[in-house]
Scaffold this active site. Sequence first.
Site, PDB file in Angstrom:
ATOM      1  CD  GLU A  29      -5.341   6.520  -0.371  1.00  0.00           C
ATOM      2  OE1 GLU A  29      -6.539   6.234  -0.209  1.00  0.00           O
ATOM      3  OE2 GLU A  29      -4.480   6.179   0.443  1.00  0.00           O
ATOM      4  CD  GLU A  30      -2.405   5.449   2.916  1.00  0.00           C
ATOM      5  OE1 GLU A  30      -3.492   5.535   3.508  1.00  0.00           O
ATOM      6  OE2 GLU A  30      -1.986   4.390   2.398  1.00  0.00           O
TER       7      GLU A  30
ATOM      8  CG  HIS B 215      -3.012   1.743   6.648  1.00  0.00           C
ATOM      9  ND1 HIS B 215      -4.174   2.474   6.768  1.00  0.00           N
ATOM     10  CD2 HIS B 215      -2.611   1.910   5.351  1.00  0.00           C
ATOM     11  CE1 HIS B 215      -4.470   3.052   5.613  1.00  0.00           C
ATOM     12  NE2 HIS B 215      -3.540   2.709   4.735  1.00  0.00           N
TER      13      HIS B 215
ATOM     14  CG  ASP C 182      -1.858   1.184   1.248  1.00  0.00           C
ATOM     15  OD1 ASP C 182      -2.061   1.806   0.185  1.00  0.00           O
ATOM     16  OD2 ASP C 182      -2.386   1.507   2.324  1.00  0.00           O
TER      17      ASP C 182
HETATM   18 ZN    ZN Z   1      -3.437   2.862  -0.456  1.00  0.00          ZN
END
Ligand code: ZN
Length: 220
Positions: free
Chosen positions: A83-84, A183, A49
């Site tokens: 994005e996060e 995450h 991610d």
């Molecule tokens: Zn992501």
Amino acid sequence: MHLTLTPQKLPDETGYNVIADLKGSEHPEQIVIVSGHLDSWDLGTGAIDDGAGVVIAMQTAEVLQRLHLRPARTLRVIAWMDEETGGAGSRAYAAEFANDFPHYIAAIESDAGAAHPLGFDVKAAPAAIDALRPVQSVLQSIGATVLQPTAYSPGADITPISDAVVPAFGLLQDSRKYFDYHHSAADTLDKVVPTELRENAAAMAVLAYALTNMKDPLPR
Ligand SMILES: [Zn+2]
């Protein structure tokens, strides 16, 4: 249980989307986006991610180059920033390029890991999905045939483009292990299976090549 939490919010820093074009030979102004996001949580390395998504998008351009497939429309690779923590990169892109969105053909994002691809979530008119049946048969050999209609943008970063009624696609991966790592400090490169990463690049490349070269743009 007693938890001692130590997060702190630091001031914003300037960051950038990273963008590269494979210029279309016939309709350079018509854009097909392939993308992932560049930022990650700071616990692990962000391998799944969303390092994987960035690699899959870059590999899409690389595959077309290696096969000497010149796209008729422009293939634009984007590694989105932020994005996060709220999508500042995607918003900045929309602020700069929204006037061009009527010429955009499609936007694809991969942000669901690196595991075996199943197909795509699709936000587009039902007629667009029908027009992509040949893509489905090409992807049959790697088992990535799903074209699943969604009501919402299938990728966070491509939301402003999807909201402008540009057909939007999210690469759909086998997500059974994704949330074991996502995450967390466990999001590291050893979780990426190279053959599965390659299958993802193949799936995105097949769809993107079809979108850059199909005779008529997808119906909206
Ligand atoms: Zn992501």
